[in-house]
Design an enzyme around this catalytic site. Sequence first.
Site, mmCIF file in Angstrom:
data_model
loop_
_atom_site.group_PDB
_atom_site.id
_atom_site.type_symbol
_atom_site.label_atom_id
_atom_site.label_comp_id
_atom_site.label_asym_id
_atom_site.label_seq_id
_atom_site.Cartn_x
_atom_site.Cartn_y
_atom_site.Cartn_z
ATOM 1 N N THR A 1 28.487 72.329 50.359
ATOM 2 C CA THR A 1 29.925 72.228 50.108
ATOM 3 C C THR A 1 30.339 70.805 50.455
ATOM 4 O O THR A 1 30.261 70.405 51.622
ATOM 5 C CB THR A 1 30.713 73.208 50.997
ATOM 6 O OG1 THR A 1 30.252 74.531 50.755
ATOM 7 C CG2 THR A 1 32.205 73.138 50.686
ATOM 8 N N LYS B 1 35.172 76.086 44.677
ATOM 9 C CA LYS B 1 34.895 76.446 46.081
ATOM 10 C C LYS B 1 36.069 76.069 46.986
ATOM 11 O O LYS B 1 36.533 76.885 47.799
ATOM 12 C CB LYS B 1 33.616 75.726 46.517
ATOM 13 C CG LYS B 1 33.289 75.778 47.990
ATOM 14 C CD LYS B 1 32.686 77.083 48.394
ATOM 15 C CE LYS B 1 32.403 77.115 49.891
ATOM 16 N NZ LYS B 1 32.051 78.429 50.368
ATOM 17 N N LYS C 1 36.248 72.408 57.925
ATOM 18 C CA LYS C 1 35.613 71.439 57.014
ATOM 19 C C LYS C 1 36.132 71.623 55.579
ATOM 20 O O LYS C 1 36.521 70.670 54.913
ATOM 21 C CB LYS C 1 34.094 71.625 57.051
ATOM 22 C CG LYS C 1 33.353 70.815 56.009
ATOM 23 C CD LYS C 1 31.905 71.255 55.854
ATOM 24 C CE LYS C 1 31.348 70.696 54.557
ATOM 25 N NZ LYS C 1 29.964 71.074 54.314
#
Length: 298
Positions: free
Chosen positions: A94, A169, A244
């Site tokens: 990611t 995402k 994050k």
Amino acid sequence: MSGKIGFLGLGHMGGPMAANLVRAGYDVLAFDPVPAAREQASEDGATVVDSATAAVADRDIVITMLPNGKLVLDVYAELLPVAKPGTLFIDCSTIDVADAKQAADQAIAAGHLALDAPVSGGVAGAVAGTLTFMAGGTAAAFAAGLGVLEVMGAKVVHCGDSGVGQAAKICNNMLLGISMIGLSEAIVLGEKLGLSHEKFFDVVSTASGQSWALTSYCPVPGPVPASPANNDYQPGFATALMSKDLGLAANALQANGVDGRIGRLAAEIYSRFNQEAAGRDFSAIVTDIRKRSGEEPA
Ligand code: NAD
């Protein structure tokens, strides 16, 4: 199943993903700088090598599962020149959308194919081979990668061009972070007003405030027995990872001029919570809201 794969990044996610490829019959060369990760990969049947470049030689597909975008770009700079022409590079980490586009552009400029293919489903999904992959790249790259992604996942969606997998995402996780904070604020308000968790769940789970955060991942113990709240907020999905992902979403909001005030605020809230609760499940935010509302944590 035939196909020569190089796999870099054998951590919580990458380790079991590589193991599933071995189990499906792929020839996997694996590398991670951490000795324990290499030992586990060897036990799982991968051929462990002692450098990133050794994992790429003569491979059809190179998969990376790394902590952040800078590492992905560094690793690509090292590997793209030594991979055989036409290798498919799949990055499952990611990372920032801009970094994902840059990594793909560099791979394509070096004569390779590239996909960004971040995942959802966590460690349990990686172990079970039931991840959801959100892929970005050309139709040719997607066609070349679909087989291996289907081994590691239960669902694979081609979202668009390079970077658009990462976009899916971070859009999803921004919405999840926002909805967990909103839900937790509503739960703490209900507590103050005398509404029990059970009655809150009974009403809201079938009313217009319903969300996945409530019905599948309820942040207070009781209504959803499998949720981390019932296990002292052991992750699950750690606050560090949510923080994050919200940071990546906040960058993308800024870079694209989106008036995303709630998304940015969610990033700030989780960034602060992360300083004291990085290893707790992200649903523990309800305990922080309760504490900051003058109540003792549950
Ligand atoms: P992790 O820290 O457990 O694993 C990352 C691995 O990369 C480590 O073993 C590290 O040693 C290795 N590494 C670092 N530099 C390397 C290099 N140059 N070459 C090869 N390996 C190198 O992290 P994780 O939990 O497996 O997550 C990996 C990625 O997946 C992250 O981008 C994360 O955001 C994403 N992700 C994680 C989850 C989750 O639940 N853990 C869920 C979805 C997505």
